[in-house]
Write a protein that holds these residues in place. Structure first.
Motif, PDB file in Angstrom:
ATOM      1  N   ALA A 137     183.295  65.094  19.687  1.00  0.00           N
ATOM      2  CA  ALA A 137     184.088  64.203  20.536  1.00  0.00           C
ATOM      3  C   ALA A 137     183.181  63.280  21.346  1.00  0.00           C
ATOM      4  O   ALA A 137     183.460  62.080  21.487  1.00  0.00           O
ATOM      5  CB  ALA A 137     184.980  65.024  21.457  1.00  0.00           C
ATOM      6  N   ASP A 186     182.963  59.224  20.601  1.00  0.00           N
ATOM      7  CA  ASP A 186     183.332  58.315  21.690  1.00  0.00           C
ATOM      8  C   ASP A 186     182.338  57.167  21.785  1.00  0.00           C
ATOM      9  O   ASP A 186     182.699  56.032  22.116  1.00  0.00           O
ATOM     10  CB  ASP A 186     183.377  59.083  23.013  1.00  0.00           C
ATOM     11  CG  ASP A 186     183.860  58.217  24.173  1.00  0.00           C
ATOM     12  OD1 ASP A 186     184.925  57.583  24.032  1.00  0.00           O
ATOM     13  OD2 ASP A 186     183.185  58.166  25.212  1.00  0.00           O
ATOM     14  N   GLY A 218     181.909  56.234  17.194  1.00  0.00           N
ATOM     15  CA  GLY A 218     182.996  56.443  16.235  1.00  0.00           C
ATOM     16  C   GLY A 218     183.255  55.278  15.305  1.00  0.00           C
ATOM     17  O   GLY A 218     183.546  55.456  14.119  1.00  0.00           O
ATOM     18  N   GLN A 233     190.707  67.021  14.160  1.00  0.00           N
ATOM     19  CA  GLN A 233     190.327  66.165  15.285  1.00  0.00           C
ATOM     20  C   GLN A 233     189.635  64.899  14.793  1.00  0.00           C
ATOM     21  O   GLN A 233     189.898  63.800  15.290  1.00  0.00           O
ATOM     22  CB  GLN A 233     189.409  66.925  16.240  1.00  0.00           C
ATOM     23  CG  GLN A 233     188.997  66.130  17.477  1.00  0.00           C
ATOM     24  CD  GLN A 233     188.098  66.937  18.405  1.00  0.00           C
ATOM     25  OE1 GLN A 233     188.066  68.155  18.349  1.00  0.00           O
ATOM     26  NE2 GLN A 233     187.362  66.259  19.257  1.00  0.00           N
ATOM     27  N   LYS A 287     192.040  62.334  13.336  1.00  0.00           N
ATOM     28  CA  LYS A 287     192.828  61.645  14.364  1.00  0.00           C
ATOM     29  C   LYS A 287     192.016  60.512  14.997  1.00  0.00           C
ATOM     30  O   LYS A 287     192.543  59.440  15.287  1.00  0.00           O
ATOM     31  CB  LYS A 287     193.266  62.632  15.445  1.00  0.00           C
ATOM     32  CG  LYS A 287     194.371  63.582  15.010  1.00  0.00           C
ATOM     33  CD  LYS A 287     194.742  64.538  16.145  1.00  0.00           C
ATOM     34  CE  LYS A 287     195.822  65.516  15.696  1.00  0.00           C
ATOM     35  NZ  LYS A 287     196.152  66.491  16.787  1.00  0.00           N
ATOM     36  N   ILE A 288     190.736  60.772  15.212  1.00  0.00           N
ATOM     37  CA  ILE A 288     189.870  59.781  15.851  1.00  0.00           C
ATOM     38  C   ILE A 288     189.433  58.703  14.867  1.00  0.00           C
ATOM     39  O   ILE A 288     189.376  57.517  15.207  1.00  0.00           O
ATOM     40  CB  ILE A 288     188.633  60.465  16.467  1.00  0.00           C
ATOM     41  CG1 ILE A 288     189.060  61.468  17.542  1.00  0.00           C
ATOM     42  CG2 ILE A 288     187.692  59.429  17.086  1.00  0.00           C
ATOM     43  CD1 ILE A 288     187.917  62.313  18.093  1.00  0.00           C
ATOM     44  N   CYS A 289     189.127  59.120  13.629  1.00  0.00           N
ATOM     45  CA  CYS A 289     188.641  58.183  12.599  1.00  0.00           C
ATOM     46  C   CYS A 289     189.532  58.289  11.354  1.00  0.00           C
ATOM     47  O   CYS A 289     189.086  58.810  10.315  1.00  0.00           O
ATOM     48  CB  CYS A 289     187.194  58.490  12.238  1.00  0.00           C
ATOM     49  SG  CYS A 289     186.041  58.428  13.634  1.00  0.00           S
TER      50      CYS A 289
END
Length: 302
Positions: A39, A43, A46, A70, A73-75
């Motif tokens: 994470a 941040d 990414g 996770q 969801k972010i990438c």
């Protein structure tokens, strides 16, 4: 380096092979320890991630489930590869449930590892290097004489051949200011990746192709579009409206005509709905029929 491959590998021998291979390809590495570490690094970096590689073994399946979920969801548009050492249905099913289609199985013969890994990584390097930005707005120019429809057709052929999902998102901005579309497109291109391609259809409309993005992850990307629009709203004016619609292969169709038809109809319906200014209960039957006609007579963008 403007591109990074994320690694979550504990096996030092495998990690050594990967690191040497990635360095030789002149690509950066984000080596992560756990979900919290990931994470923090995503941040900061990414937007630069072009591939993620996770190791799945018997004793880390629960942890890797959380970390891959996770990451996606972010990438959502970055491809994921899983390395497994046991060709068991449990591990393979586990990876597939997480949406990982690229599974590299390493046999007990350790002497073959380097060749197998290099071969698979060469395939990814080819895809990564294929999609370099060549224009401040358009992510890839195939041929100046090639239509957008033909370019999207090439993307679909790649998805069919590679057996991966492909999502299209179409955005239409009401109003007549070409600078507004350019401004929003410049904001959006900050979060799309080298594998994603943006095409300007006209001075109010653009479409982006997202390889490796399944339908379930499209809402996350659409929300990023809306956030980009909100950031630019002061520049483009509050009277402007952003219409979005998407279609995904193979969920919404297995050929380009079906996918583009869905996009066009969806955008047109959104345009009609956004043009409604009065309360629906004030509509006459004639008003309703007029709007029905507008919805049926959708514009052909391609």
């Amino acid at each position: 380096m403007d591109k990074n491959i994320l690694l979550n590998i504990r096996n030092r021998y495998i990690k050594n092979i990967l690191l040497k291979s990635i360095a030789k390809a002149d690509i950066g590495v984000l080596d992560i320890i756990d979900a919290d570490d990931m994470a923090i690094k995503l941040d900061a970096f990414g937007d630069s991630v072009v591939l993620a590689i996770f190791e799945i073994v018997d004793n880390n399946m629960s942890a890797v489930r959380d970390i891959i979920s996770q990451f996606k969801k972010i990438c959502p548009s970055a491809p994921v590869m899983a390395i497994v050492y046991k060709d068991t249905s449990d591990i393979v099913k586990h990876a597939m449930k997480l949406g990982v289609k690229d599974i590299l199985f390493l046999t007990k013969n350790i002497e073959t590892y380097e060749e197998i890994i290099q071969t698979r990584m060469a395939h990814h390097y080819k895809n990564i290097n294929k999609f370099q930005l060549k224009d401040p707005l358009l992510s890839e120019i195939y041929d100046e004489n090639m239509s957008i429809k033909e370019a999207l057709g090439i993307e679909l052929k790649r998805a069919v051949r590679g057996d991966y999902s492909l999502s299209f998102i179409m955005a239409y901005l009401s109003g007549n200011d070409p600078k507004a579309v350019q401004s929003i497109a410049n904001t959006i291109k900050k979060f799309i990746r080298d594998t994603d391609k943006m095409f300007l259809v006209d001075n109010r409309t653009f479409v982006i192709a997202f390889p490796f993005v399944e339908k379930i992850h499209v809402p996350t990307l659409e929300e990023k579009f809306r956030e980009a629009f909100k950031k630019e709203e002061k520049k483009v004016g509050i009277h402007k409206k952003l219409c979005l619609y998407s279609s995904t292969f193979p969920d919404d169709g297995d050929n380009l005509e079906q996918l583009l038809d869905r996009l066009e109809k969806g955008i047109n319906n959104s345009m009609v709905i956004n043009s409604v200014q009065a309360p629906l209960n004030s509509f006459t039957q004639s008003d309703i029929e007029d709007y029905k006609k507008k919805i049926r007579q959708y514009k052909k963008f391609f």
